[in-house]
Each structure stands twice: as structure tokens, then as C-alpha cells.
Design a protein around this motif. Sequence first.
Motif, mmCIF file in Angstrom:
data_model
loop_
_atom_site.group_PDB
_atom_site.id
_atom_site.type_symbol
_atom_site.label_atom_id
_atom_site.label_comp_id
_atom_site.label_asym_id
_atom_site.label_seq_id
_atom_site.Cartn_x
_atom_site.Cartn_y
_atom_site.Cartn_z
ATOM 1 N N SER A 19 5.482 -2.975 -0.896
ATOM 2 C CA SER A 19 4.580 -2.372 -1.878
ATOM 3 C C SER A 19 5.178 -1.228 -2.690
ATOM 4 C CB SER A 19 3.321 -1.854 -1.165
ATOM 5 O OG SER A 19 3.670 -0.852 -0.221
ATOM 6 N N SER A 20 6.438 -0.910 -2.467
ATOM 7 C CA SER A 20 7.015 0.261 -3.121
ATOM 8 C C SER A 20 8.102 -0.118 -4.134
ATOM 9 C CB SER A 20 7.594 1.215 -2.068
ATOM 10 O OG SER A 20 6.578 1.651 -1.183
ATOM 11 N N LEU A 21 8.529 0.880 -4.893
ATOM 12 C CA LEU A 21 9.589 0.704 -5.880
ATOM 13 C C LEU A 21 10.633 1.807 -5.729
ATOM 14 C CD1 LEU A 21 7.483 0.031 -9.122
ATOM 15 C CD2 LEU A 21 8.829 -1.672 -7.868
ATOM 16 N N GLY A 39 3.979 2.647 -2.462
ATOM 17 C CA GLY A 39 2.739 1.932 -2.753
ATOM 18 C C GLY A 39 2.524 1.612 -4.216
ATOM 19 N N ALA A 40 3.563 1.748 -5.042
ATOM 20 C CA ALA A 40 3.396 1.584 -6.492
ATOM 21 C C ALA A 40 2.992 0.172 -6.894
ATOM 22 C CB ALA A 40 4.683 1.976 -7.207
ATOM 23 N N ARG A 42 0.835 -1.709 -5.302
ATOM 24 C CA ARG A 42 -0.555 -2.000 -4.942
ATOM 25 C C ARG A 42 -1.455 -1.856 -6.163
ATOM 26 N NH1 ARG A 42 0.161 1.828 -0.095
ATOM 27 N NH2 ARG A 42 1.012 0.487 1.550
ATOM 28 N N GLU A 43 -2.497 -2.677 -6.226
ATOM 29 C CA GLU A 43 -3.394 -2.676 -7.384
ATOM 30 C C GLU A 43 -4.053 -1.323 -7.617
ATOM 31 O OE1 GLU A 43 -6.275 -5.736 -7.446
ATOM 32 O OE2 GLU A 43 -4.826 -7.377 -7.240
ATOM 33 N N LYS A 44 -4.397 -0.634 -6.557
ATOM 34 C CA LYS A 44 -5.115 0.632 -6.689
ATOM 35 C C LYS A 44 -4.186 1.848 -6.643
ATOM 36 C CE LYS A 44 -9.456 -1.165 -4.814
ATOM 37 N NZ LYS A 44 -10.540 -0.992 -3.801
ATOM 38 N N SER A 45 -2.901 1.620 -6.811
ATOM 39 C CA SER A 45 -1.951 2.734 -6.813
ATOM 40 C C SER A 45 -2.212 3.654 -8.006
ATOM 41 C CB SER A 45 -0.518 2.209 -6.895
ATOM 42 O OG SER A 45 0.384 3.265 -7.173
ATOM 43 N N PRO A 46 -2.135 4.968 -7.811
ATOM 44 C CA PRO A 46 -2.296 5.899 -8.947
ATOM 45 C C PRO A 46 -1.165 5.767 -9.965
ATOM 46 C CG PRO A 46 -1.564 7.065 -6.981
ATOM 47 C CD PRO A 46 -1.931 5.683 -6.539
ATOM 48 N N PHE A 47 -0.082 5.086 -9.570
ATOM 49 C CA PHE A 47 1.046 4.884 -10.481
ATOM 50 C C PHE A 47 0.917 3.594 -11.291
ATOM 51 C CE2 PHE A 47 3.440 6.880 -6.697
ATOM 52 C CZ PHE A 47 3.070 8.163 -7.084
#
Length: 236
Positions: A19-21, A39-40, A42-47
Motif C-alpha cells: 500500500s505504500s510508495l 499507505g499512499a 489506499r483509497e482513503k489515503s490523505p495523499f
Amino acid sequence: MNVELTPCFILHSRSYLESSLILDIFSREHGRLHLIAKGAKREKSPFSGLLQPYQRLLMAWRGKSELMTLVDVEADIEAYELSDARTIAGFYINELLVRLLHQHEPHPELFDYYNKAIFDLSAAKPVDAILRVFEKGLLESLGYGLVLDHDVDDGLAIDAEKKYHYLIDSGPMRETPSTGDYIEITGNSLLALEQGCLQNKTELEESKRLMRFILQSHLGTKPLASRALYKAYMAN
């Protein structure tokens, strides 16, 4: 190291775990560095939707290792929009920075050159001229500025009507060098590149050959992926 929101561009990103970058970024105040955006993906990521190339961002991070953690990001200005061919030109510029910049070395002037190049690409200005001016600024920022205004052999000002031999390690001269690698170029093209005002076909073609000749000595033998991508694009 805690860094508050500061202007940045993303040069490259790749997936990390599920889930990360991992981001390769260019910061105006801190230079090039790597961040992990947890977590970037993920659909609900703040990023979500923000971590795009060619968009000037405000980014904040923290950490003590070579791979620090992204903690906040905002759009600094409206995203620059590049068409297909211009996206490849942007990819080329990014690839140059990834290949030539050391990490954690600030280059604020180069950041401004980069910002202008991306803006000009989005504004539909001539691509080849944009790239040559950026390449010139890149070399200047790295301490490899080109001599374009005088003959390095006799010190005389460049004559637009004459032809020169550009020695890779020193600069232009009228006389044919007895040793060293060089490329032929007209005085008019040297002066046009010096002024950042490349307009006609000869100026654009000669400055392209010169910059490729000079950059190759810094890039080494590994081919640029962006050039292969451009050839494939043109073939279609």
C-alpha cells in the motif's frame, strides 16, 4: 530531521509493499531525497491524488535515515498539464536529475529552472528550446557551466558568422584542436544558446548535438530510458 511544508516536485515513484510508495523528490531547500509515503495507495489515503509528477507540491517529512517518512502534502499551485510528447520531455528532465543529482545537496536555482521548464512545457512553448535551456541551467548549477561567449584559445568574443570547435573539457575555439574530443558548431548557435533564445532550425539542431555531446560525458554509457520512450512514441 523534521521538515515542515516546503516546495517539492516528485521525480519518480515506485510501489513499496502492498500500500505504500517510495518517492524520489526534488526539494527547493533540501535537494533530491527519498521518502516513503505510507499507505499512499489506499483509497482513503490523505495523499490520494496528490503524489503526481509535474505538480509543484508542499511536502513535510520526518526521520533520521536515508529513507524518511512523508507526513503531509498539499498542492502548492494548480497542476501543470502535459500532453503525451511533452510528458516524455518532462520524463527526460526528471531522468537527468535522478541520474546527475546527489542526494541532500540543495540546488534552489536549479529548482527554479526546473519549475520554469515544466511550466513552459505545459504552456505549449517549443519543446527543443525548453530542453536546451534547462540542460544549460542544469550544467551551470552542477558546476559544469558552458563557455559560450568567447574563444577559449585567444579570448576573443564569439563571432556569429564563424564556425568553432567545441572541446568537451574547455569550450569553443576557431582552430582545430590537435587533441581531445570536440564537436563543430557555428558562432550564431553558441550565442543563441548563451542568450537562451533558440529559434531557427540550425540553432536548435546544433545546440541539441552540443548538449548531448556534453551531457554524455556526465551520464556515462547507460542509455536514457526517456530517449527510448520518445523513439517508440515517434514510431507510432
